[in-house]
Design a protein around this motif. Structure first.
Motif, mmCIF file in Angstrom:
data_model
loop_
_atom_site.group_PDB
_atom_site.id
_atom_site.type_symbol
_atom_site.label_atom_id
_atom_site.label_comp_id
_atom_site.label_asym_id
_atom_site.label_seq_id
_atom_site.Cartn_x
_atom_site.Cartn_y
_atom_site.Cartn_z
ATOM 1 N N PHE A 126 40.518 17.041 40.113
ATOM 2 C CA PHE A 126 40.841 17.748 41.357
ATOM 3 C C PHE A 126 40.167 19.156 41.288
ATOM 4 C CE2 PHE A 126 43.661 20.607 43.908
ATOM 5 C CZ PHE A 126 44.127 19.731 44.930
ATOM 6 N N GLU A 138 46.093 14.879 59.901
ATOM 7 C CA GLU A 138 47.429 14.393 59.298
ATOM 8 C C GLU A 138 48.509 14.050 60.348
ATOM 9 O OE1 GLU A 138 50.182 13.443 55.858
ATOM 10 O OE2 GLU A 138 48.039 13.377 56.277
ATOM 11 N N SER A 185 46.863 23.020 44.300
ATOM 12 C CA SER A 185 46.000 23.416 45.350
ATOM 13 C C SER A 185 46.177 25.145 45.507
ATOM 14 C CB SER A 185 47.090 22.869 46.642
ATOM 15 O OG SER A 185 47.051 23.725 47.645
HETATM 16 P P1 5GP Z 1 49.546 14.116 50.827
HETATM 17 O O1 5GP Z 1 48.086 13.961 50.546
HETATM 18 O O2 5GP Z 1 50.375 13.803 49.621
HETATM 19 O O3 5GP Z 1 49.719 13.948 52.239
HETATM 20 O O4 5GP Z 1 49.332 15.909 50.820
HETATM 21 C C1 5GP Z 1 49.434 16.540 49.547
HETATM 22 C C2 5GP Z 1 49.867 17.815 50.125
HETATM 23 O O5 5GP Z 1 50.131 18.668 49.310
HETATM 24 C C3 5GP Z 1 48.524 18.649 50.742
HETATM 25 O O6 5GP Z 1 48.995 19.400 51.834
HETATM 26 C C4 5GP Z 1 48.166 19.558 49.663
HETATM 27 O O7 5GP Z 1 47.431 20.552 50.154
HETATM 28 C C5 5GP Z 1 49.449 19.906 48.775
HETATM 29 N N1 5GP Z 1 49.168 20.135 47.364
HETATM 30 C C6 5GP Z 1 49.760 21.050 46.733
HETATM 31 N N2 5GP Z 1 49.554 20.876 45.555
HETATM 32 C C7 5GP Z 1 48.763 19.728 45.485
HETATM 33 C C8 5GP Z 1 48.002 19.045 44.429
HETATM 34 O O8 5GP Z 1 48.040 19.670 43.112
HETATM 35 N N3 5GP Z 1 47.388 17.855 44.515
HETATM 36 C C9 5GP Z 1 47.312 17.353 45.694
HETATM 37 N N4 5GP Z 1 46.658 16.279 45.978
HETATM 38 N N5 5GP Z 1 47.972 18.046 46.902
HETATM 39 C C10 5GP Z 1 48.472 18.988 46.582
#
Ligand code: 5GP
Ligand code: 5GP
Length: 236
Positions: free
Chosen positions: A21, A67, A113
């Motif tokens: 990541f 999204e 993030s």
């Molecule tokens: P998904 O990909 O589950 O729809 O979105 C993940 C959301 O959570 C994104 O908006 C991303 O910015 C937020 N997020 C916060 N922390 C993390 C992390 O550690 N990993 C990922 N993949 N997304 C995170």
């Protein structure tokens, strides 16, 4: 199970490798609780349909429109959807409900993030998008995810097969898949991303879980994975 129960077929327990990541061109930030351990972290526990005719369309809608539009698109009807999401927008995650899990969640479900250092915001987002469709209460949703992760320690399983974090070594994709199948007893899906040099690396592992959240199952769907024959597992 109430009449409003969501009908889905299985869960993905999605875990991310923090090294993969963080070492992309986008980079990452550590949460308020500090740098996480060099261990897979939970991304989410996602209800899923086993049959999904709209997968390409949904993916395309997200890629092209973003999204929000993809969420609208996915609301057109079950046949066109690959998974349920946002099943109850009024159901907001309560810190009080999961207070006894916070220490474990900080270790096992940290945000990387840079939007916010608050992992609680990550958990809230995952709860609202996926958890509200799981037919589980808030505490149960997070407790089950933590239990499943602990029961199938991916970092240890890979290390046992000689697949250890390295910035120089590459591993065959099939050896990673085989190690997880041997270590858990079930086939998983693997997703890769690219490091800043464009090299493929293991990013997320999707373990498949039965809809009662009791045991792993062989993943019923394969997915587009962006992996190549050999992949890295970068140091974190
Ligand atoms: P998904 O990909 O589950 O729809 O979105 C993940 C959301 O959570 C994104 O908006 C991303 O910015 C937020 N997020 C916060 N922390 C993390 C992390 O550690 N990993 C990922 N993949 N997304 C995170
Ligand atoms: P991406 O397009 O980055 O693979 O996924 C973006 C978000 O869509 C994920 O964070 C997740 O919330 C949702 N998503 C992607 N693929 C799946 C899937 O196969 N099943 C479910 N339930 N959600 C998914």
């Amino acid at each position: 199970v109430s009449s409003t129960a969501e009908k889905f077929d299985f869960f993905y327990l999605v875990q991310q490798w923090p090294g993969s990541f963080c070492d992309t061109r986008q980079g990452c930030c550590f949460p308020d609780a500090g740098k996480p351990a060099a261990d897979f972290g939970i991304h989410g526990l996602w209800p899923n349909y086993a049959k999904c005719r709209g997968s390409q369309l949904q993916g395309l809608a997200r890629a092209v429109l973003g999204e929000d539009a993809a969420a609208l698109f996915s609301a057109v009807g079950r046949r066109g959807r690959c998974w349920p999401e946002y099943c109850d927008d009024g159901n907001t995650l309560s810190p009080w409900e999961i207070r006894d899990l916070v220490a474990s969640l900080d270790r096992n479900w940290p945000t990387l993030s840079c939007k916010s250092g608050r992992s609680f915001e990550f958990w809230s987002y995952e709860w609202k998008k996926h958890g509200t469709c799981s037919n589980l209460e808030q505490h149960e949703y997070f407790a089950r995810a933590l239990e499943l992760k602990a029961a199938h320690n991916l970092t240890a399983i890979l290390a046992g097969a000689g697949i250890v974090p390295s910035n120089t070594e590459t591993y065959s994709l099939s050896s990673v898949g085989d190690a997880i199948a041997q270590g858990t007893g079930f086939t998983a899906n693997l997703e890769c991303n690219r490091d800043a040099d464009g090299e493929a690396q293991l990013f997320q592992v999707y373990l498949c879980v039965d809809r009662e959240v009791k045991q792993l199952i062989d993943c019923p769907l394969s997915m587009r994975s962006k992996c190549t024959d050999r992949v890295k597992l970068p140091v974190f």
